[in-house]
Scaffold this motif. Structure first.
Motif, PDB file in Angstrom:
ATOM      1  N   ASP A 155     -15.700  -7.163   8.383  1.00 23.10           N
ATOM      2  CA  ASP A 155     -16.363  -6.017   7.959  1.00 23.10           C
ATOM      3  C   ASP A 155     -15.222  -5.196   7.335  1.00 23.10           C
ATOM      4  O   ASP A 155     -15.435  -4.022   6.862  1.00 23.10           O
ATOM      5  CB  ASP A 155     -17.273  -5.226   8.930  1.00 23.10           C
ATOM      6  CG  ASP A 155     -16.356  -4.907  10.179  1.00 23.10           C
ATOM      7  OD1 ASP A 155     -15.092  -5.469  10.387  1.00 23.10           O
ATOM      8  OD2 ASP A 155     -16.947  -4.071  11.019  1.00 23.10           O
ATOM      9  N   GLN A 156     -13.914  -5.499   7.472  1.00 24.40           N
ATOM     10  CA  GLN A 156     -13.019  -4.595   6.843  1.00 24.40           C
ATOM     11  C   GLN A 156     -12.031  -5.248   6.026  1.00 24.40           C
ATOM     12  O   GLN A 156     -11.783  -6.570   6.189  1.00 24.40           O
ATOM     13  CB  GLN A 156     -12.318  -3.924   8.035  1.00 24.40           C
ATOM     14  CG  GLN A 156     -13.155  -2.994   8.935  1.00 24.40           C
ATOM     15  CD  GLN A 156     -11.863  -2.396  10.097  1.00 24.40           C
ATOM     16  OE1 GLN A 156     -11.346  -1.553   9.689  1.00 24.40           O
ATOM     17  NE2 GLN A 156     -12.023  -2.899  11.246  1.00 24.40           N
ATOM     18  N   SER A 157     -11.304  -4.465   5.189  1.00 26.17           N
ATOM     19  CA  SER A 157     -10.332  -5.055   4.419  1.00 26.17           C
ATOM     20  C   SER A 157      -9.258  -4.108   4.236  1.00 26.17           C
ATOM     21  O   SER A 157      -9.371  -2.797   4.781  1.00 26.17           O
ATOM     22  CB  SER A 157     -10.823  -5.440   2.670  1.00 26.17           C
ATOM     23  OG  SER A 157     -11.208  -4.066   2.271  1.00 26.17           O
ATOM     24  N   GLY A 158      -7.898  -4.441   3.943  1.00 25.24           N
ATOM     25  CA  GLY A 158      -6.823  -3.495   4.162  1.00 25.24           C
ATOM     26  C   GLY A 158      -5.972  -3.414   2.716  1.00 25.24           C
ATOM     27  O   GLY A 158      -5.967  -4.331   1.910  1.00 25.24           O
ATOM     28  N   ILE A 159      -5.589  -2.184   2.655  1.00 22.19           N
ATOM     29  CA  ILE A 159      -4.555  -2.085   1.468  1.00 22.19           C
ATOM     30  C   ILE A 159      -3.193  -2.505   2.145  1.00 22.19           C
ATOM     31  O   ILE A 159      -2.552  -1.605   2.985  1.00 22.19           O
ATOM     32  CB  ILE A 159      -4.698  -0.731   0.883  1.00 22.19           C
ATOM     33  CG1 ILE A 159      -6.183  -0.516   0.523  1.00 22.19           C
ATOM     34  CG2 ILE A 159      -3.900  -0.530  -0.121  1.00 22.19           C
ATOM     35  CD1 ILE A 159      -6.622  -1.295  -0.473  1.00 22.19           C
ATOM     36  N   PHE A 160      -2.471  -3.424   1.628  1.00 19.98           N
ATOM     37  CA  PHE A 160      -0.975  -3.691   2.219  1.00 19.98           C
ATOM     38  C   PHE A 160      -0.167  -3.064   1.162  1.00 19.98           C
ATOM     39  O   PHE A 160      -0.089  -3.242  -0.188  1.00 19.98           O
ATOM     40  CB  PHE A 160      -1.024  -5.320   2.161  1.00 19.98           C
ATOM     41  CG  PHE A 160       0.437  -5.736   2.339  1.00 19.98           C
ATOM     42  CD1 PHE A 160       0.901  -5.472   3.844  1.00 19.98           C
ATOM     43  CD2 PHE A 160       1.185  -6.393   1.356  1.00 19.98           C
ATOM     44  CE1 PHE A 160       2.372  -5.979   3.788  1.00 19.98           C
ATOM     45  CE2 PHE A 160       2.416  -6.963   1.757  1.00 19.98           C
ATOM     46  CZ  PHE A 160       2.796  -6.666   3.047  1.00 19.98           C
TER      47      PHE A 160
ATOM     48  N   LEU B 275       4.345  -3.045   1.186  1.00 18.70           N
ATOM     49  CA  LEU B 275       5.395  -3.227   1.557  1.00 18.70           C
ATOM     50  C   LEU B 275       6.657  -2.423   0.693  1.00 18.70           C
ATOM     51  O   LEU B 275       6.633  -2.810  -0.374  1.00 18.70           O
ATOM     52  CB  LEU B 275       5.799  -4.896   1.621  1.00 18.70           C
ATOM     53  CG  LEU B 275       7.204  -5.194   2.344  1.00 18.70           C
ATOM     54  CD1 LEU B 275       7.056  -6.400   3.109  1.00 18.70           C
ATOM     55  CD2 LEU B 275       8.458  -5.369   0.960  1.00 18.70           C
ATOM     56  N   ILE B 276       7.435  -1.867   1.364  1.00 18.08           N
ATOM     57  CA  ILE B 276       8.337  -1.082   0.696  1.00 18.08           C
ATOM     58  C   ILE B 276       9.830  -1.269   1.190  1.00 18.08           C
ATOM     59  O   ILE B 276       9.978  -0.553   2.520  1.00 18.08           O
ATOM     60  CB  ILE B 276       8.137   0.487   0.835  1.00 18.08           C
ATOM     61  CG1 ILE B 276       6.843   0.794  -0.065  1.00 18.08           C
ATOM     62  CG2 ILE B 276       9.004   1.420  -0.127  1.00 18.08           C
ATOM     63  CD1 ILE B 276       6.250   2.352   0.164  1.00 18.08           C
ATOM     64  N   GLY B 277      10.607  -1.897   0.598  1.00 16.65           N
ATOM     65  CA  GLY B 277      11.929  -2.201   0.958  1.00 16.65           C
ATOM     66  C   GLY B 277      11.432  -2.989   2.607  1.00 16.65           C
ATOM     67  O   GLY B 277      11.081  -4.238   2.493  1.00 16.65           O
ATOM     68  N   LYS B 278      11.965  -2.542   3.837  1.00 11.68           N
ATOM     69  CA  LYS B 278      11.664  -3.358   5.020  1.00 11.68           C
ATOM     70  C   LYS B 278      10.749  -2.789   5.765  1.00 11.68           C
ATOM     71  O   LYS B 278      10.632  -3.123   7.109  1.00 11.68           O
ATOM     72  CB  LYS B 278      13.177  -3.284   5.910  1.00 11.68           C
ATOM     73  CG  LYS B 278      13.742  -1.778   6.146  1.00 11.68           C
ATOM     74  CD  LYS B 278      15.194  -1.797   6.656  1.00 11.68           C
ATOM     75  CE  LYS B 278      15.557  -0.378   6.805  1.00 11.68           C
ATOM     76  NZ  LYS B 278      16.996  -0.517   7.033  1.00 11.68           N
ATOM     77  N   ARG B 279       9.916  -1.768   5.319  1.00  7.55           N
ATOM     78  CA  ARG B 279       8.683  -1.271   6.050  1.00  7.55           C
ATOM     79  C   ARG B 279       7.583  -1.741   5.363  1.00  7.55           C
ATOM     80  O   ARG B 279       7.428  -1.715   4.130  1.00  7.55           O
ATOM     81  CB  ARG B 279       8.800   0.128   6.307  1.00  7.55           C
ATOM     82  CG  ARG B 279       8.428   1.050   5.007  1.00  7.55           C
ATOM     83  CD  ARG B 279       8.662   2.479   5.323  1.00  7.55           C
ATOM     84  NE  ARG B 279       9.937   2.854   5.525  1.00  7.55           N
ATOM     85  CZ  ARG B 279      10.185   3.930   6.169  1.00  7.55           C
ATOM     86  NH1 ARG B 279       9.616   4.493   6.823  1.00  7.55           N
ATOM     87  NH2 ARG B 279      11.863   4.268   6.176  1.00  7.55           N
ATOM     88  N   SER B 280       6.378  -1.809   6.249  1.00  2.93           N
ATOM     89  CA  SER B 280       5.260  -2.192   5.680  1.00  2.93           C
ATOM     90  C   SER B 280       4.110  -1.651   6.392  1.00  2.93           C
ATOM     91  O   SER B 280       4.112  -1.531   7.562  1.00  2.93           O
ATOM     92  CB  SER B 280       4.903  -3.813   5.744  1.00  2.93           C
ATOM     93  OG  SER B 280       5.303  -4.581   7.096  1.00  2.93           O
ATOM     94  N   THR B 281       2.944  -1.462   5.947  1.00  2.43           N
ATOM     95  CA  THR B 281       1.652  -0.938   6.348  1.00  2.43           C
ATOM     96  C   THR B 281       0.491  -1.418   5.871  1.00  2.43           C
ATOM     97  O   THR B 281       0.641  -2.036   4.793  1.00  2.43           O
ATOM     98  CB  THR B 281       1.733   0.593   6.101  1.00  2.43           C
ATOM     99  OG1 THR B 281       1.548   1.112   4.654  1.00  2.43           O
ATOM    100  CG2 THR B 281       2.858   1.330   6.728  1.00  2.43           C
ATOM    101  N   ILE B 282      -0.595  -1.403   6.754  1.00  3.94           N
ATOM    102  CA  ILE B 282      -2.154  -1.698   6.211  1.00  3.94           C
ATOM    103  C   ILE B 282      -2.772  -0.714   6.389  1.00  3.94           C
ATOM    104  O   ILE B 282      -2.901  -0.405   7.631  1.00  3.94           O
ATOM    105  CB  ILE B 282      -2.365  -3.251   6.759  1.00  3.94           C
ATOM    106  CG1 ILE B 282      -1.571  -4.313   6.442  1.00  3.94           C
ATOM    107  CG2 ILE B 282      -3.739  -3.480   6.454  1.00  3.94           C
ATOM    108  CD1 ILE B 282      -1.761  -5.613   7.019  1.00  3.94           C
ATOM    109  N   ASP B 283      -3.684  -0.369   5.374  1.00  6.67           N
ATOM    110  CA  ASP B 283      -4.587   0.953   5.473  1.00  6.67           C
ATOM    111  C   ASP B 283      -6.000   0.135   5.655  1.00  6.67           C
ATOM    112  O   ASP B 283      -6.441  -0.356   4.587  1.00  6.67           O
ATOM    113  CB  ASP B 283      -4.419   1.823   4.625  1.00  6.67           C
ATOM    114  CG  ASP B 283      -5.603   2.718   4.375  1.00  6.67           C
ATOM    115  OD1 ASP B 283      -6.133   2.878   5.463  1.00  6.67           O
ATOM    116  OD2 ASP B 283      -5.532   3.771   3.570  1.00  6.67           O
TER     117      ASP B 283
END
Length: 338
Positions: free
Chosen positions: A285-290, A292-300
């Motif tokens: 029921d969810q999707s994520g905005i991935f 990656l900037i250099g060596k750091r990454s996030t998923i919203d």
């Protein structure tokens, strides 16, 4: 490290580098041509070469620009300057912070860990500018500081490469990567960098999955004077950076969250930027905005609005250094093994 979070805090880009490397030139490039409303923290107004026509008002501590950006003098109290931005009634798209040329960026980052600041601001990326021409002549102490500044950055801009022979630039890269083999280094001239590498476009550019690596030109001349820039016409001033950067796009099944986290950890250091939409098999029921900037990454993570369960990703790197074969093997292998 991969973080799953819903970020509403104001993103901050930290620009570090030893004295004279080109930090202020980089900021000037952004301030002259940005479409974003930025708060810019600088140590010295005198170094900013802002066209007087862009200045709406100015006092001892703040320069307000006609495009909505604000430049604030850090003076002697960084934390106080940060808090003034965090508590401002003005709404900004992001913050650019130019550190002192002799500062330790880790100490700067610590200021953002203060609860009063961390609730409203987050470090989005750190960029270090290295002077390719003068780096070899630095003293041992200053060389160590410049390397320390570069080692903690998401990207390193090896600036002024047009002033030295390629073999000398490669020697500087060898020294830097001797301290950190996975250091992400981009060669630049006059600190010119596509805007997407410095900050995300306020109109949602980070979520667009363009198949072509094309970015806005950061020069005001028309036509543009950049070598090989043939796309600048009329008032659009668009520039094709495909001679410098290239992208690789993929769409398919990434499996569950743990599988994707393993893939991200294994990504080669030559990938400078990645973005896209990810959909996991264990989060129907969810999707994520991935991001990656250099060596750091996030998923919203956010609720899914589509029945499509494919993930769509774009990876960007310097032309000739983007490991497309490796990426194909990693992601197609994931699809075939699913």
């Amino acid at each position: 490290m991969l973080h799953f979070a819903r970020e509403e805090r104001l993103p901050v880009t930290i620009v570090s580098g030893f004295l004279g490397a080109g930090k202020t030139t980089l900021l000037n490039n952004v301030l002259q041509h940005t479409r974003l409303k930025l708060a810019v923290l600088v140590n010295d107004f005198a170094a900013l070469n802002i066209d007087v026509k862009l200045i709406a008002s100015q006092d001892d501590t703040i320069i307000s620009l006609t495009n909505g950006c604000v430049c604030c003098s850090i003076k002697d109290d960084l934390l106080s300057s940060i808090l003034s931005i965090a508590s401002s009634e003005q709404r900004f798209d992001g913050v650019l912070l130019e550190t002192s040329g002799v500062s330790n960026p880790m100490a700067i980052a610590d200021a953002f860990m203060q609860p009063a600041v961390s609730r409203r601001l987050r470090i989005d990326r750190t960029i270090c500018v290295v002077d390719a021409e003068n780096f070899p002549s630095l003293s041992f102490e200053h060389t160590e500081l410049a390397i320390d500044q570069a080692a903690v950055a998401d990207y390193v801009l090896l600036n002024k490469t047009d002033l030295i022979a390629p073999r000398f630039a490669d020697k500087v890269i060898g020294i830097l990567r001797g301290a950190l083999p996975t250091m992400r280094i981009i060669k630049t001239q006059n600190a010119v960098l596509p805007a997407f590498m410095l900050l995300d476009d306020g109109d949602g550019e980070a979520l667009r999955l363009n198949r072509k690596t094309s970015f806005r030109c950061d020069r005001a001349e028309s036509p543009c004077r950049h070598e090989g820039c043939t796309a600048c016409t009329g008032t659009s001033r668009t520039r094709d950076h495909s001679g410098t950067f290239e992208s690789w796009s993929w769409s398919g099944d990434v499996g569950n969250q743990a599988n994707f986290a393993d893939i991200v950890r294994a990504l080669p250091a030559s990938i400078l930027r990645a973005k896209g939409i990810v959909r996991f098999s264990d989060l129907a029921d969810q999707s994520g905005i991935f991001q990656l900037i250099g060596k750091r990454s996030t998923i919203d993570l956010r609720p899914s609005v589509s029945g499509d369960r494919r993930s769509e990703l774009v990876f960007i790197g310097v032309r000739g250094e983007l490991p497309t074969d490796t990426l194909t093997e990693m992601f197609e292998g994931q699809t075939n093994g699913a």
